[in-house]
Motif scaffolding. Structure first.
Motif, PDB file in Angstrom:
ATOM      1  N   HIS A  50      12.696 -10.729   3.760  1.00 39.45           N
ATOM      2  CA  HIS A  50      12.196  -9.573   3.016  1.00 39.45           C
ATOM      3  C   HIS A  50      12.644  -9.597   1.565  1.00 39.45           C
ATOM      4  O   HIS A  50      11.822  -9.568   0.637  1.00 39.45           O
ATOM      5  N   VAL A  54      10.079 -10.621  -1.737  1.00 38.20           N
ATOM      6  CA  VAL A  54       9.798  -9.581  -2.727  1.00 38.20           C
ATOM      7  C   VAL A  54      10.361  -9.986  -4.092  1.00 38.20           C
ATOM      8  O   VAL A  54       9.687  -9.855  -5.118  1.00 38.20           O
ATOM      9  N   ILE A  70      -2.406 -10.798   2.127  1.00 40.91           N
ATOM     10  CA  ILE A  70      -1.498  -9.710   1.782  1.00 40.91           C
ATOM     11  C   ILE A  70      -1.485  -9.712   0.255  1.00 40.91           C
ATOM     12  O   ILE A  70      -0.975 -10.647  -0.357  1.00 40.91           O
ATOM     13  N   LYS A  73       2.576  -7.246  -4.723  1.00 35.73           N
ATOM     14  CA  LYS A  73       4.003  -7.188  -4.404  1.00 35.73           C
ATOM     15  C   LYS A  73       4.339  -6.018  -3.486  1.00 35.73           C
ATOM     16  O   LYS A  73       5.165  -6.152  -2.580  1.00 35.73           O
ATOM     17  N   LYS A  74       3.687  -4.874  -3.683  1.00 39.33           N
ATOM     18  CA  LYS A  74       3.957  -3.711  -2.820  1.00 39.33           C
ATOM     19  C   LYS A  74       3.553  -3.995  -1.375  1.00 39.33           C
ATOM     20  O   LYS A  74       4.265  -3.639  -0.438  1.00 39.33           O
ATOM     21  N   ALA A  75       2.419  -4.647  -1.183  1.00 39.79           N
ATOM     22  CA  ALA A  75       1.968  -4.987   0.173  1.00 39.79           C
ATOM     23  C   ALA A  75       2.892  -6.021   0.805  1.00 39.79           C
ATOM     24  O   ALA A  75       3.167  -5.964   2.008  1.00 39.79           O
ATOM     25  N   ASP A  77       6.081  -6.316   0.138  1.00 40.95           N
ATOM     26  CA  ASP A  77       7.269  -5.538   0.473  1.00 40.95           C
ATOM     27  C   ASP A  77       7.089  -4.829   1.813  1.00 40.95           C
ATOM     28  O   ASP A  77       7.955  -4.891   2.694  1.00 40.95           O
ATOM     29  N   GLU A  78       5.950  -4.167   1.986  1.00 43.09           N
ATOM     30  CA  GLU A  78       5.677  -3.460   3.256  1.00 43.09           C
ATOM     31  C   GLU A  78       5.614  -4.429   4.432  1.00 43.09           C
ATOM     32  O   GLU A  78       6.140  -4.147   5.501  1.00 43.09           O
ATOM     33  N   ARG A  79       4.937  -5.555   4.248  1.00 42.72           N
ATOM     34  CA  ARG A  79       4.754  -6.525   5.342  1.00 42.72           C
ATOM     35  C   ARG A  79       6.084  -7.118   5.801  1.00 42.72           C
ATOM     36  O   ARG A  79       6.296  -7.365   6.981  1.00 42.72           O
ATOM     37  N   TYR A  80       6.993  -7.360   4.864  1.00 41.36           N
ATOM     38  CA  TYR A  80       8.249  -8.037   5.191  1.00 41.36           C
ATOM     39  C   TYR A  80       9.412  -7.089   5.475  1.00 41.36           C
ATOM     40  O   TYR A  80      10.505  -7.557   5.799  1.00 41.36           O
ATOM     41  N   LYS A  81       9.190  -5.775   5.385  1.00 44.86           N
ATOM     42  CA  LYS A  81      10.277  -4.831   5.688  1.00 44.86           C
ATOM     43  C   LYS A  81      10.810  -5.102   7.086  1.00 44.86           C
ATOM     44  O   LYS A  81      10.061  -5.252   8.036  1.00 44.86           O
TER      45      LYS A  81
END
Length: 145
Positions: A50, A54, A70, A73-75, A77-81
């Motif tokens: 994650h 990011v 994907i 960068k925001k997407a 971030d969400e995908r790898y949380k």
């Protein structure tokens, strides 16, 4: 006549200043991209997927995972949380950079180790391809992975 000679010399000097970067610049840029790849891989080992994916993403970066994009960068971030695995390794086998020094790409082999829900360890291997973009501050971020 002196005026024409002066203008001709000025034009030659100006054109000479606009010549493409030397081979030394290309070597330097490739080294910078290799350094970015190395730092990226080291951050995965230290902090996990994650944080690394990011940290090294350009704002407009795109990942392709399981035939889906994907985007941004925001997407990413969400995908790898919550994905804190540190078991991804890779090394570029090839690096190239544009003549202008603003884009480059790498490819090579990766290895991802994981344990499934039954406790069996697996190793996934494959080929990666990344496109890198020079940022305004001179650093490199990936725009495609």
């Amino acid at each position: 006549m002196k005026h024409i000679l002066f203008q001709s010399l000025l034009l030659l000097f100006t054109l000479g200043a606009c010549t493409p970067k030397t081979k030394d610049s290309t070597v330097q840029w490739k080294a910078e991209i290799l350094d970015a790849e190395t730092q990226f891989a080291a951050l995965v080992k230290e902090k996990g997927l994650h944080e690394a994916f990011v940290a090294f993403a350009d704002e407009d970066a795109v990942l392709m995972r399981n035939n889906a994009l994907i985007i941004g960068k925001k997407a990413i971030d969400e995908r790898y949380k919550g994905m804190n695995s540190k078991n991804l390794t890779w090394t570029p086998d090839f690096i190239d950079v544009s003549k202008s020094g603003d884009l480059g790409y790498t490819y090579g082999e990766y290895q991802f180790k994981y344990t499934d829900s039954t406790g069996i360890e697996h190793t996934d291997t494959g080929i990666f391809h990344s496109v890198w973009k020079r940022q305004k501050n001179g650093s490199w971020k990936y725009v495609w992975d």
